[in-house]
Motif scaffolding. Structure first.
Motif, PDB file in Angstrom:
ATOM      1  N   GLN A 266       0.838  -1.194   0.000  1.00 62.83           N
ATOM      2  CA  GLN A 266       0.000   0.000   0.000  1.00 62.83           C
ATOM      3  C   GLN A 266       0.879   1.251   0.000  1.00 62.83           C
ATOM      4  O   GLN A 266       1.955   1.276   0.585  1.00 62.83           O
ATOM      5  N   GLY A 267       0.394   2.277  -0.669  1.00 62.47           N
ATOM      6  CA  GLY A 267       1.169   3.500  -0.689  1.00 62.47           C
ATOM      7  C   GLY A 267       0.394   4.625  -1.318  1.00 62.47           C
ATOM      8  O   GLY A 267      -0.822   4.560  -1.485  1.00 62.47           O
ATOM      9  N   LEU A 268       1.117   5.681  -1.652  1.00 68.67           N
ATOM     10  CA  LEU A 268       0.487   6.826  -2.289  1.00 68.67           C
ATOM     11  C   LEU A 268       1.470   7.471  -3.261  1.00 68.67           C
ATOM     12  O   LEU A 268       2.684   7.356  -3.129  1.00 68.67           O
ATOM     13  N   LEU A 269       0.910   8.121  -4.259  1.00 65.11           N
ATOM     14  CA  LEU A 269       1.658   8.961  -5.189  1.00 65.11           C
ATOM     15  C   LEU A 269       1.402  10.410  -4.805  1.00 65.11           C
ATOM     16  O   LEU A 269       0.250  10.845  -4.734  1.00 65.11           O
ATOM     17  N   ALA A 270       2.473  11.134  -4.534  1.00 61.40           N
ATOM     18  CA  ALA A 270       2.336  12.518  -4.099  1.00 61.40           C
ATOM     19  C   ALA A 270       3.115  13.426  -5.040  1.00 61.40           C
ATOM     20  O   ALA A 270       4.207  13.075  -5.495  1.00 61.40           O
ATOM     21  N   ARG A 271       2.560  14.598  -5.312  1.00 63.98           N
ATOM     22  CA  ARG A 271       3.257  15.620  -6.081  1.00 63.98           C
ATOM     23  C   ARG A 271       3.641  16.757  -5.135  1.00 63.98           C
ATOM     24  O   ARG A 271       2.796  17.255  -4.388  1.00 63.98           O
ATOM     25  N   THR A 272       4.903  17.142  -5.190  1.00 61.28           N
ATOM     26  CA  THR A 272       5.377  18.199  -4.305  1.00 61.28           C
ATOM     27  C   THR A 272       6.230  19.193  -5.075  1.00 61.28           C
ATOM     28  O   THR A 272       7.035  18.812  -5.920  1.00 61.28           O
ATOM     29  N   ARG A 273       6.046  20.470  -4.747  1.00 63.95           N
ATOM     30  CA  ARG A 273       6.903  21.520  -5.292  1.00 63.95           C
ATOM     31  C   ARG A 273       8.015  21.890  -4.318  1.00 63.95           C
ATOM     32  O   ARG A 273       8.834  22.761  -4.611  1.00 63.95           O
ATOM     33  N   GLU A 274       8.020  21.260  -3.159  1.00 63.34           N
ATOM     34  CA  GLU A 274       9.031  21.538  -2.129  1.00 63.34           C
ATOM     35  C   GLU A 274       9.661  20.214  -1.698  1.00 63.34           C
ATOM     36  O   GLU A 274       9.431  19.730  -0.587  1.00 63.34           O
ATOM     37  N   PRO A 275      10.468  19.580  -2.570  1.00 68.00           N
ATOM     38  CA  PRO A 275      10.970  18.229  -2.252  1.00 68.00           C
ATOM     39  C   PRO A 275      11.829  18.170  -1.000  1.00 68.00           C
ATOM     40  O   PRO A 275      11.760  17.192  -0.263  1.00 68.00           O
ATOM     41  N   SER A 276      12.629  19.204  -0.732  1.00 69.40           N
ATOM     42  CA  SER A 276      13.481  19.155   0.460  1.00 69.40           C
ATOM     43  C   SER A 276      12.637  19.075   1.724  1.00 69.40           C
ATOM     44  O   SER A 276      12.885  18.253   2.618  1.00 69.40           O
ATOM     45  N   ALA A 277      11.601  19.923   1.816  1.00 70.49           N
ATOM     46  CA  ALA A 277      10.721  19.899   2.982  1.00 70.49           C
ATOM     47  C   ALA A 277       9.909  18.606   3.030  1.00 70.49           C
ATOM     48  O   ALA A 277       9.669  18.053   4.110  1.00 70.49           O
ATOM     49  N   PHE A 278       9.505  18.108   1.869  1.00 73.02           N
ATOM     50  CA  PHE A 278       8.725  16.868   1.790  1.00 73.02           C
ATOM     51  C   PHE A 278       9.518  15.694   2.359  1.00 73.02           C
ATOM     52  O   PHE A 278       9.037  14.942   3.213  1.00 73.02           O
ATOM     53  N   PHE A 279      10.762  15.535   1.900  1.00 76.51           N
ATOM     54  CA  PHE A 279      11.571  14.407   2.374  1.00 76.51           C
ATOM     55  C   PHE A 279      11.992  14.589   3.828  1.00 76.51           C
ATOM     56  O   PHE A 279      12.128  13.606   4.556  1.00 76.51           O
ATOM     57  N   LEU A 280      12.195  15.818   4.264  1.00 80.52           N
ATOM     58  CA  LEU A 280      12.503  16.064   5.670  1.00 80.52           C
ATOM     59  C   LEU A 280      11.337  15.627   6.553  1.00 80.52           C
ATOM     60  O   LEU A 280      11.538  15.000   7.597  1.00 80.52           O
ATOM     61  N   LEU A 281      10.111  15.938   6.135  1.00 80.11           N
ATOM     62  CA  LEU A 281       8.943  15.520   6.920  1.00 80.11           C
ATOM     63  C   LEU A 281       8.856  14.001   6.985  1.00 80.11           C
ATOM     64  O   LEU A 281       8.583  13.437   8.070  1.00 80.11           O
ATOM     65  N   LEU A 282       9.097  13.300   5.877  1.00 83.25           N
ATOM     66  CA  LEU A 282       9.088  11.834   5.906  1.00 83.25           C
ATOM     67  C   LEU A 282      10.125  11.302   6.889  1.00 83.25           C
ATOM     68  O   LEU A 282       9.858  10.364   7.652  1.00 83.25           O
ATOM     69  N   ASN A 283      11.324  11.895   6.878  1.00 83.53           N
ATOM     70  CA  ASN A 283      12.367  11.482   7.828  1.00 83.53           C
ATOM     71  C   ASN A 283      11.904  11.661   9.264  1.00 83.53           C
ATOM     72  O   ASN A 283      12.106  10.798  10.132  1.00 83.53           O
ATOM     73  N   GLN A 284      11.281  12.801   9.539  1.00 83.90           N
ATOM     74  CA  GLN A 284      10.841  13.091  10.907  1.00 83.90           C
ATOM     75  C   GLN A 284       9.755  12.117  11.353  1.00 83.90           C
ATOM     76  O   GLN A 284       9.775  11.638  12.498  1.00 83.90           O
ATOM     77  N   LEU A 285       8.814  11.801  10.472  1.00 87.73           N
ATOM     78  CA  LEU A 285       7.744  10.877  10.824  1.00 87.73           C
ATOM     79  C   LEU A 285       8.291   9.476  11.068  1.00 87.73           C
ATOM     80  O   LEU A 285       7.863   8.782  12.001  1.00 87.73           O
ATOM     81  N   ALA A 286       9.239   9.052  10.234  1.00 87.53           N
ATOM     82  CA  ALA A 286       9.837   7.727  10.420  1.00 87.53           C
ATOM     83  C   ALA A 286      10.654   7.676  11.705  1.00 87.53           C
ATOM     84  O   ALA A 286      10.590   6.700  12.464  1.00 87.53           O
ATOM     85  N   ALA A 287      11.429   8.722  11.973  1.00 91.73           N
ATOM     86  CA  ALA A 287      12.274   8.756  13.178  1.00 91.73           C
ATOM     87  C   ALA A 287      11.437   8.757  14.449  1.00 91.73           C
ATOM     88  O   ALA A 287      11.826   8.184  15.469  1.00 91.73           O
ATOM     89  N   ALA A 288      10.260   9.382  14.393  1.00 92.45           N
ATOM     90  CA  ALA A 288       9.388   9.448  15.562  1.00 92.45           C
ATOM     91  C   ALA A 288       8.555   8.188  15.744  1.00 92.45           C
ATOM     92  O   ALA A 288       7.812   8.069  16.725  1.00 92.45           O
ATOM     93  N   GLY A 289       8.681   7.245  14.814  1.00 93.55           N
ATOM     94  CA  GLY A 289       7.917   6.009  14.907  1.00 93.55           C
ATOM     95  C   GLY A 289       6.456   6.155  14.533  1.00 93.55           C
ATOM     96  O   GLY A 289       5.652   5.251  14.792  1.00 93.55           O
ATOM     97  N   GLU A 290       6.086   7.255  13.923  1.00 90.02           N
ATOM     98  CA  GLU A 290       4.692   7.473  13.535  1.00 90.02           C
ATOM     99  C   GLU A 290       4.338   6.781  12.227  1.00 90.02           C
ATOM    100  O   GLU A 290       3.163   6.637  11.902  1.00 90.02           O
TER     101      GLU A 290
END
Length: 316
Positions: A266-290
């Motif tokens: 399962q997953g999603l396709l996302a379009r982003t105009r701010e890739p640096s912030a997008f990938f940083l948020l993914l890192n933060q969510l993964a690091a927090a165990g969310e």
């Protein structure tokens, strides 16, 4: 280029019959992280294979630390090559595979053992030394390939799409490792088609297209100038609906569509105009165990258009 020239290509071309691999490439590369970036088919892997001595140029000269592939016993000791392809004997353990490969290079058992242990430690795989390769994820196998490339302590590392199969945390750890290796005076030549990784990772970027070098320098901040071409990213994770809501709440995406990957995850396709912030948020969510993230991969159907814009910017 940083300091001493470690890698040199002089008017190098490679043709496969009538098919062009790379053409008339002249480069000098020193220590630090140099990225080869361009769409699939640009010639990145051909260039790495030439540097690794796996193929010979149709014309021109390749040298590493002054040695050429015509003297392989001197040439290969300076090179570690981490390919993007999987070809493991899956019945072996991670540690057993490493020791076997190092023994085949002529190292005595004790030295093979110690070098394997050091390399696995540097790539975060010490705890998996007794695990069968068949039980390793794609990302873990990628770490094993990287460990094998590092084991003989080469001055030059050739890394072909080295972050494939890594989740966001593993990508961040790999970036830290690459920087540490570069700071030790090594030359890392990294191929990638992912612009945001190149932007964050590299000291120097070499843009390739259709077998030619078309740009050489830095693409720092290039995404800010490509706002009209949002990046499309596939994220496979355990909570795609929750992630979609969070991305919209954080205003990190312009569009999200739930989907399944080729293996049914399962997953999603996302379009982003701010890739640096997008990938940083993914890192933060993964690091927090969310969020448990299995895969993050750009699947940008506009990628060729993005490269054309980058190339126009860099060569203007």
């Amino acid at each position: 280029m940083n300091g001493e020239v470690l890698v040199r290509l002089e008017d190098v071309s490679k043709f496969y019959g009538d098919v062009l691999g790379v053409n008339r490439i002249t480069l000098s590369v020193g220590s630090g992280i140099t990225s080869l970036v361009g769409p699939n088919g640009a010639g990145k892997t051909t260039l790495l294979n030439l540097l690794a001595g796996l193929i010979r140029p149709t014309r021109g000269r390749v040298s590493v630390l002054g040695c050429t592939p015509e003297a392989p016993h001197r040439y290969l000791v300076n090179i570690g090559y981490c390919t993007q392809y999987d070809s493991f004997p899956l019945r072996l353990t991670v540690g057993g595979f490493m020791r076997t490969q190092l023994a085949l290079r002529g190292l005595p058992p004790a030295e093979a053992e110690s070098r394997a242990a050091r390399a696995l430690a540097r790539t975060g795989m010490s705890g998996a030394a007794d695990r069968a390769l068949a039980a390793c994820s794609k990302g873990m196998r990628q770490r094993v390939r990287l460990a094998l490339a590092l084991a003989h302590e080469p001055r030059v590392l050739l890394l072909d799409e080295p972050l494939n199969g890594f989740d966001p945390l593993a990508r961040a750890e790999a970036a830290v490792l690459f920087r540490a290796l570069a700071d030790e005076g090594r030359c890392l030549i990294v191929s990638s088609h992912i612009l945001h990784e190149v932007d964050r990772l590299s000291d120097r970027v070499i843009l390739m297209q259709n077998g030619y070098v078309v740009g050489d320098g830095s693409v720092a901040g290039v995404r800010e100038e490509l706002h009209e071409h949002p990046l499309q990213v596939l994220v496979c994770c355990d909570r795609p609906e929750w992630l979609a809501a969070r991305l919209f709440a954080e205003q990190q995406v312009s569009e999200v569509r739930l989907t399944e990957s080729h293996n049914g995850a399962q997953g999603l396709l996302a379009r982003t105009r701010e890739p640096s912030a997008f990938f940083l948020l993914l890192n933060q969510l993964a690091a927090a165990g969310e969020l448990a993230i299995e895969t993050v991969a750009p699947v940008d159907e506009n990628l060729d258009a993005v490269y054309r814009l980058v190339i126009q910017k860099e060569t203007a």
